[in-house]
Scaffold this active site. Sequence first.
Site, PDB file in Angstrom:
ATOM      1  CB  SER A 162     113.885  25.707 130.769  1.00 40.00           C
ATOM      2  OG  SER A 162     114.661  26.412 129.835  1.00 40.00           O
ATOM      3  CE1 TYR A 175     110.597  23.609 126.444  1.00 42.06           C
ATOM      4  CE2 TYR A 175     112.335  25.242 126.202  1.00 42.06           C
ATOM      5  CZ  TYR A 175     111.919  23.977 126.592  1.00 42.06           C
ATOM      6  OH  TYR A 175     112.831  23.094 127.134  1.00 42.06           O
TER       7      TYR A 175
HETATM    8  P1  NAD Z   1     114.527  15.248 124.008  1.00 41.73           P
HETATM    9  O1  NAD Z   1     113.689  15.782 122.892  1.00 41.73           O
HETATM   10  O2  NAD Z   1     115.795  14.537 123.673  1.00 41.73           O
HETATM   11  O3  NAD Z   1     113.632  14.272 124.904  1.00 41.73           O
HETATM   12  C1  NAD Z   1     112.273  14.471 125.138  1.00 41.73           C
HETATM   13  C2  NAD Z   1     111.604  13.109 125.121  1.00 41.73           C
HETATM   14  O4  NAD Z   1     110.217  13.294 125.446  1.00 41.73           O
HETATM   15  C3  NAD Z   1     111.641  12.414 123.751  1.00 41.73           C
HETATM   16  O5  NAD Z   1     112.214  11.122 123.873  1.00 41.73           O
HETATM   17  C4  NAD Z   1     110.176  12.334 123.332  1.00 41.73           C
HETATM   18  O6  NAD Z   1     109.848  11.143 122.629  1.00 41.73           O
HETATM   19  C5  NAD Z   1     109.476  12.374 124.674  1.00 41.73           C
HETATM   20  N1  NAD Z   1     108.083  12.805 124.557  1.00 41.73           N
HETATM   21  C6  NAD Z   1     107.596  13.805 123.759  1.00 41.73           C
HETATM   22  N2  NAD Z   1     106.262  13.869 123.888  1.00 41.73           N
HETATM   23  C7  NAD Z   1     105.905  12.909 124.783  1.00 41.73           C
HETATM   24  C8  NAD Z   1     104.661  12.482 125.324  1.00 41.73           C
HETATM   25  N3  NAD Z   1     103.502  13.070 124.983  1.00 41.73           N
HETATM   26  N4  NAD Z   1     104.655  11.464 126.205  1.00 41.73           N
HETATM   27  C9  NAD Z   1     105.819  10.860 126.561  1.00 41.73           C
HETATM   28  N5  NAD Z   1     107.021  11.201 126.080  1.00 41.73           N
HETATM   29  C10 NAD Z   1     107.056  12.229 125.199  1.00 41.73           C
HETATM   30  O7  NAD Z   1     114.755  16.465 124.993  1.00 41.73           O
HETATM   31  P2  NAD Z   1     115.932  16.746 126.034  1.00 41.73           P
HETATM   32  O8  NAD Z   1     116.813  17.776 125.431  1.00 41.73           O
HETATM   33  O9  NAD Z   1     116.519  15.481 126.546  1.00 41.73           O
HETATM   34  O10 NAD Z   1     115.087  17.472 127.177  1.00 41.73           O
HETATM   35  C11 NAD Z   1     114.534  16.790 128.301  1.00 41.73           C
HETATM   36  C12 NAD Z   1     113.836  17.810 129.183  1.00 41.73           C
HETATM   37  O11 NAD Z   1     114.761  18.836 129.547  1.00 41.73           O
HETATM   38  C13 NAD Z   1     112.676  18.525 128.498  1.00 41.73           C
HETATM   39  O12 NAD Z   1     111.668  18.778 129.454  1.00 41.73           O
HETATM   40  C14 NAD Z   1     113.288  19.826 128.032  1.00 41.73           C
HETATM   41  O13 NAD Z   1     112.314  20.816 127.885  1.00 41.73           O
HETATM   42  C15 NAD Z   1     114.231  20.093 129.189  1.00 41.73           C
HETATM   43  N6  NAD Z   1     115.364  20.985 128.898  1.00 41.73           N
HETATM   44  C16 NAD Z   1     116.289  20.686 127.951  1.00 41.73           C
HETATM   45  C17 NAD Z   1     117.390  21.526 127.738  1.00 41.73           C
HETATM   46  C18 NAD Z   1     118.461  21.212 126.710  1.00 41.73           C
HETATM   47  O14 NAD Z   1     119.417  21.995 126.587  1.00 41.73           O
HETATM   48  N7  NAD Z   1     118.362  20.115 125.974  1.00 41.73           N
HETATM   49  C19 NAD Z   1     117.513  22.700 128.502  1.00 41.73           C
HETATM   50  C20 NAD Z   1     116.533  22.987 129.463  1.00 41.73           C
HETATM   51  C21 NAD Z   1     115.473  22.108 129.667  1.00 41.73           C
END
Ligand code: NAD
Length: 279
Positions: A162, A175
């Site tokens: 990130s 985080y």
């Molecule tokens: P999201 O919350 O939509 O998806 C995360 C998924 O992980 C969910 O479906 C959840 O059920 C699953 N999850 C949570 N705990 C779990 C576990 N113990 N075992 C298995 N699955 C589990 O998040 P997102 O926005 O799609 O983000 C995806 C990745 O990208 C994450 O690692 C997040 O930190 C990273 N990220 C997101 C952004 C953003 O702008 N959304 C920016 C930078 C990084």
Amino acid sequence: MTKTIDFKDKTVVITGAGGVLCGFLAKEFAKAGARVALLDLNEEAAQKFVDEIVAEGGVAKAYKTNVLDQANLEEVREAVLNDLGPTDILINGAGGNNPKATTDNEFHETDLPEGTKSFFELDKAGIEFVFNLNYLGTLLPTQVFAKDMVGRKGANIINISSMNAFTPLTKIPAYSGAKAAISNFTQWLAVHFSHVGIRCNAIAPGFLVTNQNRGLLFNEDGTPTARANKILTNTPMGRFGEAEELVGGTFFLADENLASFVNGVVLPIDGGFAAYSGV
Ligand code: NAD
């Protein structure tokens, strides 16, 4: 330059694939010919993406998975092996923050109102939750799935870091620290597996508009909120990214021809956010 991206005959395992970004990536990998295993604690959410993939003629299967449970991960590995074959590409996408590990204010002040959750009130369990989900939740699936990838032609791992891994964002120390650890682990894995043919890289998404944060970023009339304005001011390209803008970078890193000598990089996909000092 004549090489085209094609994941035909590849098995791609994606954790957190019930989520916004990784569900989207799963669909794109399936469109590019891969057999995709969608792993998520929320099996229903992963199954919804699988249904969409299958309806479009793709090959995909959902697996209820807790990335923090080694025994469960081993069971899922066995099931994926039987259903879709050995893993070629692992995408460690499960991750996220927790309100218990988030301060109310950007800056500590001497006169914060009663009841403010400052750094001093952050909850140990909340911090552990965030570190475990992001860091251990990347390390443990790698231990389990990379076993089948050793010596496999074109095998590679993509972690999701990130922006806050480069410079921490305010309010979210756990985080930010956990994502910094993921960037560091990406380099460690790249080195560790370099003799057995597994490349390891990461993408570092900037600020993307997803259904989950749309309400936080935009007012009802479509204008950006105060926090959104701050993000936009610090993003040289002056806009948010869209989920589809992660696909090019991810495919590039995953492709055994295009990125055959790319190993240990953390690729920002951020409209220039990480490069900008704000001045
Ligand atoms: P999201 O919350 O939509 O998806 C995360 C998924 O992980 C969910 O479906 C959840 O059920 C699953 N999850 C949570 N705990 C779990 C576990 N113990 N075992 C298995 N699955 C589990 O998040 P997102 O926005 O799609 O983000 C995806 C990745 O990208 C994450 O690692 C997040 O930190 C990273 N990220 C997101 C952004 C953003 O702008 N959304 C920016 C930078 C990084």
